[in-house]
Scaffold this active site. Sequence first.
Site, mmCIF file in Angstrom:
data_model
loop_
_atom_site.group_PDB
_atom_site.id
_atom_site.type_symbol
_atom_site.label_atom_id
_atom_site.label_comp_id
_atom_site.label_asym_id
_atom_site.label_seq_id
_atom_site.Cartn_x
_atom_site.Cartn_y
_atom_site.Cartn_z
ATOM 1 N N LYS A 67 46.844 47.012 47.351
ATOM 2 C CA LYS A 67 48.017 46.189 47.703
ATOM 3 C C LYS A 67 49.084 47.019 48.414
ATOM 4 O O LYS A 67 49.659 46.582 49.410
ATOM 5 C CB LYS A 67 48.627 45.532 46.445
ATOM 6 C CG LYS A 67 47.666 44.650 45.664
ATOM 7 C CD LYS A 67 48.348 43.935 44.518
ATOM 8 C CE LYS A 67 48.857 44.842 43.413
ATOM 9 N NZ LYS A 67 47.790 45.542 42.656
ATOM 10 N N ARG B 90 43.505 58.382 43.520
ATOM 11 C CA ARG B 90 44.930 58.321 43.869
ATOM 12 C C ARG B 90 45.744 59.230 42.947
ATOM 13 O O ARG B 90 46.708 59.864 43.369
ATOM 14 C CB ARG B 90 45.413 56.857 43.751
ATOM 15 C CG ARG B 90 46.872 56.640 44.112
ATOM 16 C CD ARG B 90 47.224 55.163 44.148
ATOM 17 N NE ARG B 90 47.254 54.557 42.821
ATOM 18 C CZ ARG B 90 47.430 53.250 42.599
ATOM 19 N NH1 ARG B 90 47.573 52.413 43.613
ATOM 20 N NH2 ARG B 90 47.457 52.771 41.371
ATOM 21 N N ARG C 212 51.452 60.043 39.677
ATOM 22 C CA ARG C 212 51.678 59.001 38.658
ATOM 23 C C ARG C 212 50.852 59.301 37.424
ATOM 24 O O ARG C 212 49.626 59.365 37.494
ATOM 25 C CB ARG C 212 51.286 57.632 39.223
ATOM 26 C CG ARG C 212 52.264 57.094 40.224
ATOM 27 C CD ARG C 212 51.789 55.772 40.810
ATOM 28 N NE ARG C 212 51.507 54.765 39.796
ATOM 29 C CZ ARG C 212 51.199 53.506 40.080
ATOM 30 N NH1 ARG C 212 51.140 53.107 41.337
ATOM 31 N NH2 ARG C 212 50.966 52.651 39.114
ATOM 32 N N ARG D 183 45.632 49.108 31.790
ATOM 33 C CA ARG D 183 46.205 48.361 32.933
ATOM 34 C C ARG D 183 45.236 47.299 33.425
ATOM 35 O O ARG D 183 45.645 46.182 33.761
ATOM 36 C CB ARG D 183 46.581 49.335 34.053
ATOM 37 C CG ARG D 183 47.862 50.102 33.725
ATOM 38 C CD ARG D 183 47.984 51.373 34.523
ATOM 39 N NE ARG D 183 48.192 51.123 35.932
ATOM 40 C CZ ARG D 183 47.914 52.018 36.888
ATOM 41 N NH1 ARG D 183 47.390 53.183 36.573
ATOM 42 N NH2 ARG D 183 48.163 51.735 38.137
ATOM 43 N N ARG E 207 53.405 38.986 37.998
ATOM 44 C CA ARG E 207 52.292 39.484 37.190
ATOM 45 C C ARG E 207 52.077 38.638 35.938
ATOM 46 O O ARG E 207 51.161 38.944 35.153
ATOM 47 C CB ARG E 207 52.606 40.914 36.764
ATOM 48 C CG ARG E 207 51.684 41.972 37.413
ATOM 49 C CD ARG E 207 52.253 43.285 37.013
ATOM 50 N NE ARG E 207 51.444 44.430 37.101
ATOM 51 C CZ ARG E 207 51.594 45.382 38.031
ATOM 52 N NH1 ARG E 207 52.410 45.221 39.028
ATOM 53 N NH2 ARG E 207 50.898 46.484 37.938
#
Length: 190
Positions: free
Chosen positions: A14, A128, A134, A146, A89
């Site tokens: 996204k 990532r 992160r 998640r 969400r």
Amino acid sequence: MLNIVLFGPPGAGKGTQSEKLIEKYKIDHISTGDLFRKHLGEGTDLGKLAQKFMDEGRLVPDEVVIGMVDEKIKDSKEARGFIFDGFPRTVAQAKALDELLEMKELVISGMISLEVPEEELKNRIKERGKTSGRSDDQDESKINTRIKVYLEETLPVASYYESQGKLTKIQGVGSIDEIFTSICEVIDSY
Ligand code: AMP
């Protein structure tokens, strides 16, 4: 005005696609994850509040998220439209967004959902994590939480927009440019 919800699980792409879309369509990007990370970096009260939820891979409470988006929309007076990324969400957030837009006589043009298999998501998030800095991208159990939260709390948001005839699913596997082309075809049909 173009108001797009770019939807999909964590790691679906996204953020990557949003960057390209804002450049092409000259619309504003509202990523609630990015906004929370900015607050966290600046050490604001909102950032401190969000941190424990983010650290655990859980959702920040609806009223906090909705308040932050409301403020961001109000600050973006010149915007030609918005890409909502990582928001809404929950169905409560989706309803609140409809209300916020209605006050401005605006509507969501459509939701584009990036479909990516779970194994691919996990690999992408871990990859990532090597560069994103992160912590929620680097820990296997946080990644699993998640994805679980997405399936249980976020997926119903797709049905919310589907019932309004606004959902289009896109294959989220392939080259970045191929996926971008598919997304643009949908947007150009609005
Ligand atoms: P993201 O960058 O979209 O993956 O979001 C990172 C984290 O920020 C999520 O795991 C949540 O803890 C929090 N977050 C971001 N957007 C939302 C939202 N719309 N509702 C609740 N929590 C959110």
